[in-house]
Design a protein around this motif. Sequence first.
Motif: not given
Lengths: 236, 405
Positions: B334-338, B27-31, B280-282, B272-275
């Motif tokens: 995540g790439a697919l979701v993205g 999810v995180t990588v996707g967003v 990283g943190l997640v 995007g930058t924030l995410l």
Amino acid sequence: MNTNTDSPLQVRDVHKSFALHGERIDVLRGADLSLAAGKVTALVGRSGSGKTTLLQIAGLLAGADRGSVRISGRDVHELSDNRRADLRRRSLGFVFQAFNLLPQHTAAKNVALPHLGGGRDAARRAHELLGRVGLGARAGHRPGELSAGEQQRVAVARALVNDPVVVLADEPTGNLDADSEAAVLALFREIARDGRGVLLVTHSEAVCRSADVVIRMSDGVTVPDVLLDSGAGVQR
Amino acid sequence: MSILALSAANVRSMWRRFVGLTALLTVTVGVCVTALAVSASADRAAHDRVQEGAANRTVTVERAFDRPGAQPLTDAALRTLKGLPHVTAVEPRAQVSFGYKDATVMGVLLYATTVRSSVTPPIVGQTRPDLFPLRTGEVVLPATSQGSDLSTLLGRKITVDITRLVSSGQGTGAQDGVTVVGLFDPGWQVDGADAAYADNDTVVEWSAARAGVTAAQFTANVGYDKVSVIVDEARNVDATLQLVQSAGFVGSTLQQELSALPGVLAMIRTTGTLLLAVLGLVALVGAIVVTGALTRQRIREIGILKAVGFRSAAVLAMFVGEMAVVGVLGAAAGALVGAAGAAAAVTVLRGLPEAAAYVPDALPLPDTTTFGGLLLLTVLITVAGALLPALRAARLAPSDAIKEW
Ligand SMILES: Nc1ncnc2c1ncn2[C@@H]1O[C@H](COP(=O)(O)OP(=O)(O)OP(=O)(O)O)[C@@H](O)[C@H]1O
Ligand SMILES: [Mg+2]
């Protein structure tokens, strides 16, 4: 005392104590042990007498406070943890009462585990050994799909995969019924016939009877057992 | 290699324990991919347009309604601007709405827009070569607009609806005839969604009607919306901008104009930058928690591995390898979701007039470098998170690890 330098495993004058709730327990107070290649040695003694402690020290799983352990004549005292791990992998095989197979892997993968999980040769050898312990058809099964006796035979196969000079077993038949016990004991006798030293820590009469040598733990030292019936002696 | 195979086998057979972290990473990588993809292609779209022809030699002057004392863009202002050093041309720009409706076209509302010679739309149909400059009474329409196919109008003289101001605050419908001499690709939205292009005189006339004045009054008093000031060489753009500003006009370079992303896109880029930081943190916390729990649950396994001869480093590698596998899986999923997210975002953004011009036609996927970097980052972070708990586990003495023989 057997000081035969050909012995694959020699433990000399080993001391070990534990501090428990501020109290010192001297578990081993100068224990000796010498396995003979090609023979099954049984280690007996009442519960808490220090059999497992001695086996762990002999198997380089724990260190002694004092005394020496020699594997194939080589003193392990100065060895680093990594060298000890290498020695366990190359020269020692373990069988545990609780089988200690990894539940997530198949029998074949468990047997091949000492090869660090991989390799075509490891897989071939694993299948060969599973065949030898009568489980050739169960290679793809996970421990949960095997009976206790079958799991222990897988564990025996794993102990042999690296062709060790010594096999150490702590109550290997403790969780097995009589038939399975007989089957596993037969395997240990066969392993000894290959020329390995075999140590069986046991409470079982049957295991003692099938052993070539019986040693008793008492008061933190080992003594050759001459008290058993049926003429069991130091050397049969 | 074989340790990694062992890790992969562990992840496969104990997937339930890893699925939560994998999903979280997905999810995180996707967003993150969605946001980066959209803002990266918006940047690229802006950059590409700046590179075109005279676009990077242009200073845009705007009529500042909200700035007291700012000059209106009248004929006099045009003359002033034209007289500045290095200026080769001034192109006044105005936009005014008009409607069209017939038996087949349900009714479209378009904005008649003056053509800038420096930024002409991509033509997909024309009645004659060299459309630009347009002659009086000529229009170029988008091939489709608001769900209607306008391509059938090519070459026809059509009657359009405009607005004429009759008294303060009150307008009345009026009509005018124009000839459709060209069609452009509706993906071209540099002048906003629903732009159509018309010759200068027509746009001025309709704008004047809407303001309730004559064309002459319009250019003399009301003035245009914008003026493109074309400079002789790109390196003189900044100097000209200064002159324009000190003459009392509100100006910006086209470069600035195009790279100042509309609010929505700027927000997406910030997100995007924030995410990326959140990712990283997640990933880090997730890997620490999961590896910590796993190693505590699998102490006996560690003992077994050590008993059969695994060095501490091999045990460490196995646990870290498991997290690396999870990182790769999460990043790939995540790439697919993205990609799906970017496609969805593009659809939504096309509907927003202010952002539409920045949204490319093709699905905006991040380039391989961005993507590879994201993958590497995810794996690095999960591995880093796994390191400490795995190290603690790997250091266990074999006799401590196997309490139960
Ligand atoms: N890590 C330890 N810390 C404290 N005491 C220990 C530890 N390991 C063993 N002991 C103590 O040492 C003694 C010997 O234990 P050990 O496990 O060697 O006995 P054993 O002969 O194998 O017994 P059993 O037949 O019941 O398995 C016991 O009293 C036990 O409580
Ligand atoms: Mg014991």
